[in-house]
Design a protein around this motif. Structure first.
Motif, PDB file in Angstrom:
ATOM      1  N   UNK A  84      25.050   2.146  81.069  1.00  0.00           N
ATOM      2  CA  UNK A  84      26.073   1.334  80.285  1.00  0.00           C
ATOM      3  C   UNK A  84      26.798   2.643  79.642  1.00  0.00           C
ATOM      4  N   UNK A  85      28.073   2.659  79.654  1.00  0.00           N
ATOM      5  CA  UNK A  85      28.770   3.954  79.270  1.00  0.00           C
ATOM      6  C   UNK A  85      30.087   3.711  78.958  1.00  0.00           C
ATOM      7  N   UNK A  86      30.496   4.446  77.791  1.00  0.00           N
ATOM      8  CA  UNK A  86      32.134   4.458  77.425  1.00  0.00           C
ATOM      9  C   UNK A  86      32.705   5.170  78.696  1.00  0.00           C
ATOM     10  N   UNK A  87      33.982   4.747  79.083  1.00  0.00           N
ATOM     11  CA  UNK A  87      34.858   5.451  79.652  1.00  0.00           C
ATOM     12  C   UNK A  87      36.143   5.441  79.404  1.00  0.00           C
ATOM     13  N   UNK A  88      37.264   6.323  80.039  1.00  0.00           N
ATOM     14  CA  UNK A  88      38.323   6.498  79.186  1.00  0.00           C
ATOM     15  C   UNK A  88      39.437   6.415  80.397  1.00  0.00           C
ATOM     16  N   UNK A  89      40.702   5.785  79.973  1.00  0.00           N
ATOM     17  CA  UNK A  89      41.737   5.790  80.966  1.00  0.00           C
ATOM     18  C   UNK A  89      43.047   5.934  80.512  1.00  0.00           C
ATOM     19  N   UNK A  90      43.807   6.707  80.813  1.00  0.00           N
ATOM     20  CA  UNK A  90      45.122   6.988  80.113  1.00  0.00           C
ATOM     21  C   UNK A  90      45.918   5.673  80.098  1.00  0.00           C
ATOM     22  N   UNK A  91      46.920   5.423  79.115  1.00  0.00           N
ATOM     23  CA  UNK A  91      47.823   4.501  79.278  1.00  0.00           C
ATOM     24  C   UNK A  91      47.359   3.111  79.204  1.00  0.00           C
ATOM     25  N   UNK A  92      46.426   2.750  79.197  1.00  0.00           N
ATOM     26  CA  UNK A  92      45.874   1.256  79.196  1.00  0.00           C
ATOM     27  C   UNK A  92      45.662   0.733  77.848  1.00  0.00           C
ATOM     28  N   UNK A  93      46.468  -0.327  77.435  1.00  0.00           N
ATOM     29  CA  UNK A  93      46.561  -0.980  76.439  1.00  0.00           C
ATOM     30  C   UNK A  93      47.106  -2.554  76.622  1.00  0.00           C
ATOM     31  N   UNK A  94      46.518  -3.441  76.263  1.00  0.00           N
ATOM     32  CA  UNK A  94      46.856  -4.804  76.294  1.00  0.00           C
ATOM     33  C   UNK A  94      45.617  -5.846  75.676  1.00  0.00           C
ATOM     34  N   UNK A  95      45.823  -7.145  75.870  1.00  0.00           N
ATOM     35  CA  UNK A  95      44.907  -7.987  75.782  1.00  0.00           C
ATOM     36  C   UNK A  95      43.730  -7.943  76.482  1.00  0.00           C
ATOM     37  N   UNK A  96      43.599  -7.191  77.636  1.00  0.00           N
ATOM     38  CA  UNK A  96      42.441  -6.905  78.392  1.00  0.00           C
ATOM     39  C   UNK A  96      42.265  -5.456  78.790  1.00  0.00           C
ATOM     40  N   UNK A  97      43.139  -4.564  78.173  1.00  0.00           N
ATOM     41  CA  UNK A  97      42.773  -3.268  78.384  1.00  0.00           C
ATOM     42  C   UNK A  97      42.858  -2.392  77.153  1.00  0.00           C
ATOM     43  N   UNK A  98      42.018  -1.366  77.241  1.00  0.00           N
ATOM     44  CA  UNK A  98      41.659  -0.242  76.220  1.00  0.00           C
ATOM     45  C   UNK A  98      41.660   0.841  76.808  1.00  0.00           C
ATOM     46  N   UNK A  99      42.279   1.925  76.154  1.00  0.00           N
ATOM     47  CA  UNK A  99      42.108   3.306  76.690  1.00  0.00           C
ATOM     48  C   UNK A  99      40.456   3.844  76.984  1.00  0.00           C
ATOM     49  N   UNK A 100      39.793   3.202  75.903  1.00  0.00           N
ATOM     50  CA  UNK A 100      38.344   3.520  75.814  1.00  0.00           C
ATOM     51  C   UNK A 100      37.487   2.033  75.860  1.00  0.00           C
ATOM     52  N   UNK A 101      36.718   1.875  76.919  1.00  0.00           N
ATOM     53  CA  UNK A 101      36.154   0.906  76.917  1.00  0.00           C
ATOM     54  C   UNK A 101      34.665   0.925  77.427  1.00  0.00           C
ATOM     55  N   UNK A 102      33.935  -0.032  77.661  1.00  0.00           N
ATOM     56  CA  UNK A 102      32.400   0.109  78.032  1.00  0.00           C
ATOM     57  C   UNK A 102      32.254  -0.337  79.317  1.00  0.00           C
ATOM     58  N   UNK A 103      31.730   0.223  80.368  1.00  0.00           N
ATOM     59  CA  UNK A 103      31.399   0.003  81.693  1.00  0.00           C
ATOM     60  C   UNK A 103      29.770  -0.269  82.112  1.00  0.00           C
ATOM     61  N   UNK A 104      29.673  -1.228  82.624  1.00  0.00           N
ATOM     62  CA  UNK A 104      28.094  -1.459  83.323  1.00  0.00           C
ATOM     63  C   UNK A 104      28.170  -0.792  84.803  1.00  0.00           C
ATOM     64  N   UNK A 105      27.391   0.104  85.103  1.00  0.00           N
ATOM     65  CA  UNK A 105      27.518   0.336  86.613  1.00  0.00           C
ATOM     66  C   UNK A 105      26.022   0.194  86.976  1.00  0.00           C
ATOM     67  N   UNK A 106      25.876  -0.090  88.223  1.00  0.00           N
ATOM     68  CA  UNK A 106      24.545  -0.324  89.098  1.00  0.00           C
ATOM     69  C   UNK A 106      24.689  -0.192  90.324  1.00  0.00           C
ATOM     70  N   UNK A 107      23.753   0.660  90.983  1.00  0.00           N
ATOM     71  CA  UNK A 107      23.745   1.355  92.489  1.00  0.00           C
ATOM     72  C   UNK A 107      22.389   0.687  93.005  1.00  0.00           C
ATOM     73  N   UNK A 108      22.325   0.410  94.171  1.00  0.00           N
ATOM     74  CA  UNK A 108      21.150   0.004  95.121  1.00  0.00           C
ATOM     75  C   UNK A 108      21.254   0.841  96.300  1.00  0.00           C
TER      76      UNK A 108
END
Length: 308
Positions: A84-108
């Motif tokens: 579980x980690x914060x990630x960052x993407x430039x230019x993303x802003x809206x009802x469903x978008x933030x420039x900083x948000x939290x991702x859950x990633x898992x791998x098998x």
């Protein structure tokens, strides 16, 4: 409203967020996954056409995803891992978008995208039960039900149904992106989540192509209530092919006048040792929105960009 009023109004949503995060950790521990932590800075983000990294200090960038770091761990012998980690993407802003948000990633290891789909179903149902949402949440006036049967539909089927054309037989990236958002996504995932799978080969990025039909990738996205929640796939483990794909993206970025990125050489070297595996990224903020009935990501984070 004052800042005090805004923050006070968020409290019920933030409590659901906390319980969701705790539920995620509990679920993956019970499934035998190891929680790991990778850097928030990188010298070489994964080259992607529609994602812009945020420069940090002249030579490094804030991560757009922990994916490349996590797959380097898989290549070193780790089996089941999540983060579980914060990630960052430039230019993303809206009802469903933030420039900083939290991702859950898992791998098998030794898994495919189909194993990830089963994980998604078990995870969301477990979280809903833990939150006491036995009848399913209500989102924007419509009742949702994670316990109902989940549907799968191919990209080709969904586009023919909702947009009237076949993006596999007649690839058109610009039209694809527009029609996906405007015509296809709004009808997916009611009342239960839905898997949109078999993306066209030109949308593969880091995914393996389907052996029986190389015009499509072993990639899916998870939708619920018209909201894209997750992107998962069977991983490409051919280092030469991955390098060629990255170089193609970098050339397209150059032609579009976008800033260049260095090739992620450490990752490409690790792909030489990467066993068959699968991985997925899920947007935690969006999931909390659906569980809590929030209308915007702003409601489920303590400080949205304009308050920060």
């Amino acid at each position: 409203m004052t800042e005090r009023d805004i923050l006070s109004a968020k409290r019920p949503f933030l409590e659901i967020r906390y319980r969701t995060m705790e539920g995620i950790r509990s679920f993956f521990r019970e499934e035998g996954f190891t929680e790991i932590r990778t850097p928030l800075l990188t010298t070489a983000p994964a080259p992607e056409s529609n994602i812009e990294a945020v420069p940090a200090d002249g030579r490094r960038f804030l991560i757009t995803s922990p994916e490349l770091y996590m797959k380097r761990l898989l290549a070193a012998g780790y089996d089941r891992i999540f983060q579980l980690t914060p990630v960052f993407r430039s230019g993303e802003r809206g009802r469903l978008h933030h420039p900083e948000f939290t991702l859950l990633e898992w791998y098998r290891l030794r898994s495919t995208h189909k194993d990830l789909q089963r994980d998604c179903q078990k995870l969301l149902r477990s979280l809903a039960k833990g939150l006491g949402i036995t009848q399913g949440p209500s989102y924007r006036g419509r009742r949702l039900d994670p316990a109902a049967e989940w549907r799968s539909i191919t990209v080709r089927e969904a586009f023919l149904l909702h947009a009237g054309w076949d993006p596999v037989a007649a690839p058109n990236e610009e039209r694809f992106d527009q029609d996906l958002v405007e015509k296809v996504e709004p009808g997916l995932g009611f009342p239960s989540p839905c898997f949109l799978e078999e993306y066209p080969a030109n949308q593969a990025a880091l995914a393996r192509l389907k052996e029986s039909d190389p015009t499509v990738a072993e990639r899916f996205e998870l939708y619920w209530a018209g909201v894209e929640l997750a992107n998962g796939f069977t991983e490409l483990t051919d280092a030469a092919e991955q390098r060629a794909r990255f170089n193609m993206v970098l050339e397209n970025r150059r032609r579009a006048g976008l800033p260049p990125y260095p090739l992620p050489e450490a990752f490409l070297e690790s792909v030489e040792h990467l066993p068959p595996c699968a991985g997925i990224a899920l947007g935690v903020d969006r999931l909390v929105m659906l569980f809590s009935g929030a209308d915007s990501i702003d409601q489920v984070v303590a400080f949205h960009p304009e308050l920060a």
